[in-house]
Each structure stands twice: as structure tokens, then as C-alpha cells.
Design an enzyme around this catalytic site. Structure first.
Site, PDB file in Angstrom:
ATOM      1  N   HIS A 199       0.858  -1.192   0.000  1.00 61.05           N
ATOM      2  CA  HIS A 199       0.000   0.000   0.000  1.00 61.05           C
ATOM      3  C   HIS A 199       0.890   1.238   0.000  1.00 61.05           C
ATOM      4  O   HIS A 199       1.541   1.559   0.994  1.00 61.05           O
ATOM      5  CB  HIS A 199      -0.973  -0.062   1.181  1.00 61.05           C
ATOM      6  CG  HIS A 199      -1.952  -1.190   1.019  1.00 61.05           C
ATOM      7  ND1 HIS A 199      -3.109  -1.051   0.288  1.00 61.05           N
ATOM      8  CD2 HIS A 199      -1.893  -2.477   1.411  1.00 61.05           C
ATOM      9  CE1 HIS A 199      -3.741  -2.222   0.252  1.00 61.05           C
ATOM     10  NE2 HIS A 199      -3.023  -3.099   0.929  1.00 61.05           N
ATOM     11  N   GLN A 247       9.976  -0.369  10.168  1.00 65.19           N
ATOM     12  CA  GLN A 247       9.822  -1.770  10.578  1.00 65.19           C
ATOM     13  C   GLN A 247      11.113  -2.290  11.198  1.00 65.19           C
ATOM     14  O   GLN A 247      12.217  -1.877  10.803  1.00 65.19           O
ATOM     15  CB  GLN A 247       9.460  -2.617   9.342  1.00 65.19           C
ATOM     16  CG  GLN A 247       9.243  -4.089   9.645  1.00 65.19           C
ATOM     17  CD  GLN A 247       8.612  -4.848   8.495  1.00 65.19           C
ATOM     18  OE1 GLN A 247       8.493  -4.322   7.387  1.00 65.19           O
ATOM     19  NE2 GLN A 247       8.211  -6.071   8.740  1.00 65.19           N
ATOM     20  N   SER A 270      14.380  -4.079  11.848  1.00 65.10           N
ATOM     21  CA  SER A 270      15.372  -4.487  10.855  1.00 65.10           C
ATOM     22  C   SER A 270      15.919  -5.867  11.185  1.00 65.10           C
ATOM     23  O   SER A 270      16.435  -6.087  12.288  1.00 65.10           O
ATOM     24  CB  SER A 270      16.520  -3.470  10.849  1.00 65.10           C
ATOM     25  OG  SER A 270      17.612  -4.010  10.131  1.00 65.10           O
ATOM     26  N   ARG A 315      18.456  -6.927   9.673  1.00 65.76           N
ATOM     27  CA  ARG A 315      19.906  -6.800   9.494  1.00 65.76           C
ATOM     28  C   ARG A 315      20.554  -6.479  10.833  1.00 65.76           C
ATOM     29  O   ARG A 315      21.641  -6.923  11.140  1.00 65.76           O
ATOM     30  CB  ARG A 315      20.230  -5.690   8.492  1.00 65.76           C
ATOM     31  CG  ARG A 315      19.646  -5.923   7.128  1.00 65.76           C
ATOM     32  CD  ARG A 315      20.002  -4.776   6.219  1.00 65.76           C
ATOM     33  NE  ARG A 315      21.408  -4.797   5.862  1.00 65.76           N
ATOM     34  CZ  ARG A 315      22.081  -3.729   5.433  1.00 65.76           C
ATOM     35  NH1 ARG A 315      21.482  -2.546   5.327  1.00 65.76           N
ATOM     36  NH2 ARG A 315      23.349  -3.821   5.113  1.00 65.76           N
ATOM     37  N   ARG A 340      19.367 -14.322   7.965  1.00 62.02           N
ATOM     38  CA  ARG A 340      17.900 -14.214   7.952  1.00 62.02           C
ATOM     39  C   ARG A 340      17.284 -14.967   6.775  1.00 62.02           C
ATOM     40  O   ARG A 340      16.070 -15.176   6.737  1.00 62.02           O
ATOM     41  CB  ARG A 340      17.465 -12.751   7.930  1.00 62.02           C
ATOM     42  CG  ARG A 340      17.827 -12.023   6.657  1.00 62.02           C
ATOM     43  CD  ARG A 340      17.312 -10.611   6.643  1.00 62.02           C
ATOM     44  NE  ARG A 340      17.987  -9.808   5.630  1.00 62.02           N
ATOM     45  CZ  ARG A 340      17.610  -8.593   5.306  1.00 62.02           C
ATOM     46  NH1 ARG A 340      16.586  -8.031   5.899  1.00 62.02           N
ATOM     47  NH2 ARG A 340      18.274  -7.916   4.388  1.00 62.02           N
ATOM     48  N   ARG A 349      -7.763   8.724   3.978  1.00 66.78           N
ATOM     49  CA  ARG A 349      -8.140   8.114   2.694  1.00 66.78           C
ATOM     50  C   ARG A 349      -7.344   6.823   2.469  1.00 66.78           C
ATOM     51  O   ARG A 349      -7.907   5.810   2.052  1.00 66.78           O
ATOM     52  CB  ARG A 349      -7.854   9.104   1.552  1.00 66.78           C
ATOM     53  CG  ARG A 349      -8.268   8.564   0.212  1.00 66.78           C
ATOM     54  CD  ARG A 349      -7.958   9.543  -0.912  1.00 66.78           C
ATOM     55  NE  ARG A 349      -8.599   9.153  -2.136  1.00 66.78           N
ATOM     56  CZ  ARG A 349      -8.575   9.867  -3.251  1.00 66.78           C
ATOM     57  NH1 ARG A 349      -7.947  11.037  -3.278  1.00 66.78           N
ATOM     58  NH2 ARG A 349      -9.195   9.440  -4.327  1.00 66.78           N
ATOM     59  N   ARG A 381      -8.324  -4.924   2.461  1.00 64.07           N
ATOM     60  CA  ARG A 381      -7.794  -5.967   3.350  1.00 64.07           C
ATOM     61  C   ARG A 381      -8.812  -6.446   4.383  1.00 64.07           C
ATOM     62  O   ARG A 381      -8.545  -7.423   5.096  1.00 64.07           O
ATOM     63  CB  ARG A 381      -6.533  -5.461   4.047  1.00 64.07           C
ATOM     64  CG  ARG A 381      -5.425  -5.057   3.079  1.00 64.07           C
ATOM     65  CD  ARG A 381      -4.997  -6.187   2.165  1.00 64.07           C
ATOM     66  NE  ARG A 381      -3.877  -5.777   1.302  1.00 64.07           N
ATOM     67  CZ  ARG A 381      -3.210  -6.611   0.508  1.00 64.07           C
ATOM     68  NH1 ARG A 381      -3.553  -7.888   0.422  1.00 64.07           N
ATOM     69  NH2 ARG A 381      -2.227  -6.170  -0.252  1.00 64.07           N
TER      70      ARG A 381
HETATM   71  C1  LIG Z   1      -7.140 -10.145  -2.045  1.00 71.16           C
HETATM   72  C2  LIG Z   1      -5.862  -9.621  -2.611  1.00 71.16           C
HETATM   73  C3  LIG Z   1      -5.039 -10.461  -3.357  1.00 71.16           C
HETATM   74  C4  LIG Z   1      -3.830  -9.977  -3.882  1.00 71.16           C
HETATM   75  N1  LIG Z   1      -3.037 -10.824  -4.588  1.00 71.16           N
HETATM   76  C5  LIG Z   1      -1.863 -10.373  -5.103  1.00 71.16           C
HETATM   77  C6  LIG Z   1      -0.989 -11.233  -5.852  1.00 71.16           C
HETATM   78  O1  LIG Z   1      -1.267 -12.408  -6.056  1.00 71.16           O
HETATM   79  N2  LIG Z   1       0.177 -10.713  -6.326  1.00 71.16           N
HETATM   80  C7  LIG Z   1       0.521  -9.416  -6.137  1.00 71.16           C
HETATM   81  O2  LIG Z   1       1.574  -8.989  -6.596  1.00 71.16           O
HETATM   82  N3  LIG Z   1      -0.267  -8.583  -5.433  1.00 71.16           N
HETATM   83  C8  LIG Z   1      -1.450  -9.015  -4.914  1.00 71.16           C
HETATM   84  N4  LIG Z   1      -2.240  -8.170  -4.185  1.00 71.16           N
HETATM   85  C9  LIG Z   1      -1.777  -6.791  -3.944  1.00 71.16           C
HETATM   86  C10 LIG Z   1      -2.489  -5.785  -4.854  1.00 71.16           C
HETATM   87  O3  LIG Z   1      -2.163  -6.021  -6.215  1.00 71.16           O
HETATM   88  C11 LIG Z   1      -2.066  -4.344  -4.477  1.00 71.16           C
HETATM   89  O4  LIG Z   1      -0.671  -4.213  -4.651  1.00 71.16           O
HETATM   90  C12 LIG Z   1      -2.391  -3.981  -3.053  1.00 71.16           C
HETATM   91  O5  LIG Z   1      -3.706  -4.363  -2.730  1.00 71.16           O
HETATM   92  C13 LIG Z   1      -2.245  -2.448  -2.867  1.00 71.16           C
HETATM   93  O6  LIG Z   1      -3.327  -1.803  -3.432  1.00 71.16           O
HETATM   94  P1  LIG Z   1      -3.231  -0.826  -4.703  1.00 71.16           P
HETATM   95  O7  LIG Z   1      -2.163  -1.232  -5.617  1.00 71.16           O
HETATM   96  O8  LIG Z   1      -4.627  -0.707  -5.272  1.00 71.16           O
HETATM   97  O9  LIG Z   1      -2.881   0.564  -4.221  1.00 71.16           O
HETATM   98  P2  LIG Z   1      -2.261   1.420  -3.060  1.00 71.16           P
HETATM   99  O10 LIG Z   1      -0.797   1.397  -3.176  1.00 71.16           O
HETATM  100  O11 LIG Z   1      -2.863   1.058  -1.723  1.00 71.16           O
HETATM  101  O12 LIG Z   1      -2.797   2.813  -3.512  1.00 71.16           O
HETATM  102  C14 LIG Z   1      -4.182   3.166  -3.422  1.00 71.16           C
HETATM  103  C15 LIG Z   1      -4.681   3.657  -4.780  1.00 71.16           C
HETATM  104  O13 LIG Z   1      -3.850   4.720  -5.256  1.00 71.16           O
HETATM  105  C16 LIG Z   1      -3.761   4.648  -6.672  1.00 71.16           C
HETATM  106  N5  LIG Z   1      -2.369   4.425  -7.086  1.00 71.16           N
HETATM  107  C17 LIG Z   1      -1.321   4.156  -6.251  1.00 71.16           C
HETATM  108  N6  LIG Z   1      -0.202   4.052  -6.963  1.00 71.16           N
HETATM  109  C18 LIG Z   1      -0.530   4.238  -8.250  1.00 71.16           C
HETATM  110  C19 LIG Z   1       0.204   4.227  -9.457  1.00 71.16           C
HETATM  111  N7  LIG Z   1       1.515   4.003  -9.480  1.00 71.16           N
HETATM  112  N8  LIG Z   1      -0.441   4.460 -10.599  1.00 71.16           N
HETATM  113  C20 LIG Z   1      -1.773   4.696 -10.614  1.00 71.16           C
HETATM  114  N9  LIG Z   1      -2.552   4.708  -9.506  1.00 71.16           N
HETATM  115  C21 LIG Z   1      -1.926   4.477  -8.340  1.00 71.16           C
HETATM  116  C22 LIG Z   1      -4.661   3.491  -7.108  1.00 71.16           C
HETATM  117  O14 LIG Z   1      -5.941   3.997  -7.372  1.00 71.16           O
HETATM  118  C23 LIG Z   1      -4.688   2.614  -5.878  1.00 71.16           C
HETATM  119  O15 LIG Z   1      -5.808   1.750  -5.806  1.00 71.16           O
HETATM  120  C24 LIG Z   1      -3.452  -8.619  -3.668  1.00 71.16           C
HETATM  121  C25 LIG Z   1      -4.289  -7.787  -2.930  1.00 71.16           C
HETATM  122  C26 LIG Z   1      -5.467  -8.266  -2.407  1.00 71.16           C
HETATM  123  C27 LIG Z   1      -6.342  -7.331  -1.598  1.00 71.16           C
END
Ligand SMILES: Cc1cc2nc3c(=O)[nH]c(=O)nc-3n(C[C@H](O)[C@H](O)[C@H](O)COP(=O)(O)OP(=O)(O)OC[C@H]3O[C@@H](n4cnc5c(N)ncnc54)[C@H](O)[C@@H]3O)c2cc1C
Length: 257
Positions: free
Chosen positions: A104, A111, A113, A115, A180, A198, A207
Site C-alpha cells: 500500500h 519496521q 530491521s 539486518r 535471515r 483516505r 484488506r
Molecule cells: C485479495 C488480494 C489479493 C492480492 N493478490 C496479489 C498477488 O497475487 N500478487 C501481487 O503482486 N499482489 C497481490 N495483491 C496486492 C495488490 O495487487 C495491491 O498491490 C495492493 O492491494 C495495494 O493496493 P493498490 O495497488 O490498489 O494501491 P495502493 O498502493 O494502496 O494505492 C491506493 C490507490 O492509489 C492509486 N495508485 C497508487 N499508486 C498508483 C500508481 N503508481 N499508478 C496509478 N494509480 C496508483 C490506485 O488507485 C490505488 O488503488 C493482492 C491484494 C489483495 C487485496
């Protein structure tokens, strides 16, 4: 929930969350006509920021703070929520959880470390489904073995680095950062996470959902309780649904994004 629950010599940690910081509001007094029934700094700040957009401080409709913020959410004016931030300390969670959490991108993280910190006596987090199916003993054995391998590897590396690296702190860091590699995803960790309202709302939406992994969903529910105390005007838009086994999921009546 206690922090530690020992099984033999292996300690399984339980999740704990604590509010460690949040934004305060100071009214600059620029708009003496503004009167609000807002309770709490977050709600006051959000109303102030929202009203500034239209210089609508007179409030002729006598809207309450709750009505004002509901209207902001109904119009998807979500950027207003970004002014207030909340910092939460978390411990008793696994590194598998934090690997998901750090995806996110609108949060800031600090967090423990691996290391620098010795993981010789690391605690572990038992996956919820392992516990539900009574497979604790299998995981205890794996945890014990991982700790033994970590200790052996860290000691062996430390000995081999003795001449090349005279600085004890640096030597320990180099040994631990390599050792580690044998620690499992269930190794317990702790961190502080800061985000605006937000970012927290979109985190809870993703989540706290039924398809989220059970450990992070449990964490989302704990965090929701904290956020509800700080800004009920926003976070009461989530409610907890529980299945027959008591497992909770979060359901929102606003499509936060
Ligand atoms: C049930 C579940 C299963 C998942 N499984 C996998 C998996 O198998 N493999 C995997 O790699 N990940 C997985 N994920 C992680 C998922 O792909 C996202 O990385 C994670 O939920 C963070 O949310 P987000 O990317 O929507 O955005 P966040 O980083 O939380 O940002 C919030 C919002 O900001 C906007 N935003 C942020 N950055 C950008 C950007 N660079 N460009 C455009 N808009 C942006 C988007 O609207 C985004 O929704 C999973 C997540 C969930 C909830």
C-alpha cells in the site's frame, strides 16, 4: 489478547495494535461565522478543509459536521480525507503479512530491521487456518528448526568474518543480514505505519474484504476499531459482518478509492 502464547520453547505472538499519533486541528479564526458541532480534531479539520473549497463557512442550512462530511463522501470528494493522518504501531504480525501491507503505497513505514536485530529468539505467528485445523505441532517443529539454522548460520558467518571485519557491530550486521535467509514468512515483526484517512479507508476496503488473507483481515478489523475512535464520521461507514465461526469482514457503504 496476550502478546505471547508459548508452545514449548517456541513463542507464538498475537497481533496488537496501538494508536501512537494523529493529526491535531487548530482553527486559525479566519472565518468567525463558522460554527461546528464537530467532535475531534480529524472531523474539525476535514470540515474546515472542505468548507474552504467553497468559502461556505456561514452554513445557512445548519448542517451538522456529520451531515457535512457525509455529503463530502457522497460526492466522492475523497481528497479532503487526506488532511488527517493516523500513526499506528503494530506487533505480533508475520512478515508474510507485512509483505502484503507494504504494497500500500500511500503509507509510511518503519519496521524492525532483520539486518540489525538478533532473531535468535524470534517469535512466530501461527497462520489462522493452521490453528483452526489443529496443526500447531507441525509448525512448532518448523519454527524450532528455522531458529536453529539461523543461529548456526549467524555464528558460522560471524566466525569467518572475524579477521576481515574487525568492527563487531558491522560483523554482526553482516552475519544477521545473511542468516535471515533461513527465517520463515511466519517470523514475527513490528512496525509503525502512518497514513492519511483516505489511505486507511482504501486499505480497510481491500484488506477487510472476504477475499483478503485471514491474518491481514484480522489486522484490518483491529485497525478499524482505532480509526473508528479517531474519526467515527468516516469509519462508521464500515461495519463488521461476522460468519458463524465469528470471523469478521469489513463492509463499507461508501465506495472509497
Ligand atoms: C485479495 C488480494 C489479493 C492480492 N493478490 C496479489 C498477488 O497475487 N500478487 C501481487 O503482486 N499482489 C497481490 N495483491 C496486492 C495488490 O495487487 C495491491 O498491490 C495492493 O492491494 C495495494 O493496493 P493498490 O495497488 O490498489 O494501491 P495502493 O498502493 O494502496 O494505492 C491506493 C490507490 O492509489 C492509486 N495508485 C497508487 N499508486 C498508483 C500508481 N503508481 N499508478 C496509478 N494509480 C496508483 C490506485 O488507485 C490505488 O488503488 C493482492 C491484494 C489483495 C487485496
Amino acid at each position: 489478547m496476550s502478546h505471547d502464547s508459548p508452545i514449548g520453547d517456541v513463542v507464538f505472538a498475537e497481533p496488537e495494535v496501538a494508536l501512537v499519533g494523529f493529526t491535531s486541528f487548530r482553527n486559525p479564526g479566519w472565518f468567525p461565522e463558522w460554527q461546528t458541532d464537530a467532535v475531534g480534531d480529524a472531523a474539525s479539520l476535514l470540515e474546515f478543509a472542505g468548507r474552504l473549497c467553497y468559502l461556505s463557512f456561514a452554513n445557512p442550512l445548519h448542517r451538522s459536521n456529520r451531515q457535512y462530511l457525509d455529503n463530502i463522501l457522497a460526492r466522492q470528494h475523497f481528497s479532503v480525507m487526506e488532511h488527517a493522518s493516523v500513526s499506528i504501531a503494530i506487533r505480533g504480525v508475520s512478515r508474510s503479512l507485512t509483505h502484503e501491507l507494504v504494497r500500500h503505497r500511500h503509507f509510511s513505514y518503519s519496521q524492525v530491521s532483520q539486518r540489525f536485530v538478533n532473531e535468535e529468539d524470534a517469535a512466530f505467528v501461527l497462520p489462522i487456518e493452521v490453528r483452526e485445523h489443529g496443526l500447531d505441532a507441525d509448525v512448532v517443529e518448523a519454527a524450532r528448526e528455522a531458529r536453529r539454522a539461523y543461529l548456526e548460520l549467524a555464528s558460522a558467518l560471524s566466525r569467518r568474518l572475524a579477521e576481515a571485519e574487525p568492527d563487531r557491530t558491522e560483523r554482526r550486521k553482516r552475519a544477521r543480514q545473511a542468516a535471515r535467509c533461513v527465517l520463515p514468512n511466519m517470523t514475527e515483526t513490528a512496525l509503525v505505519v502512518t497514513g492519511n484517512l483516505r489511505a486507511w479507508a482504501t486499505f480497510l476496503k481491500k484488506r477487510g474484504a472476504p477475499e483478503a488473507e485471514p491474518e491481514i483481515r484480522r489486522l484490518a478489523l483491529l485497525i478499524h476499531e482505532i480509526l473508528n475512535d479517531i474519526a467515527p464520521e468516516i469509519f462508521e461507514h464500515f461495519h463488521v459482518d461476522r460468519d458463524e465461526a465469528g470471523r469478521g469482514t469489513l463492509v463499507a457503504d461508501v465506495d472509497f478509492e
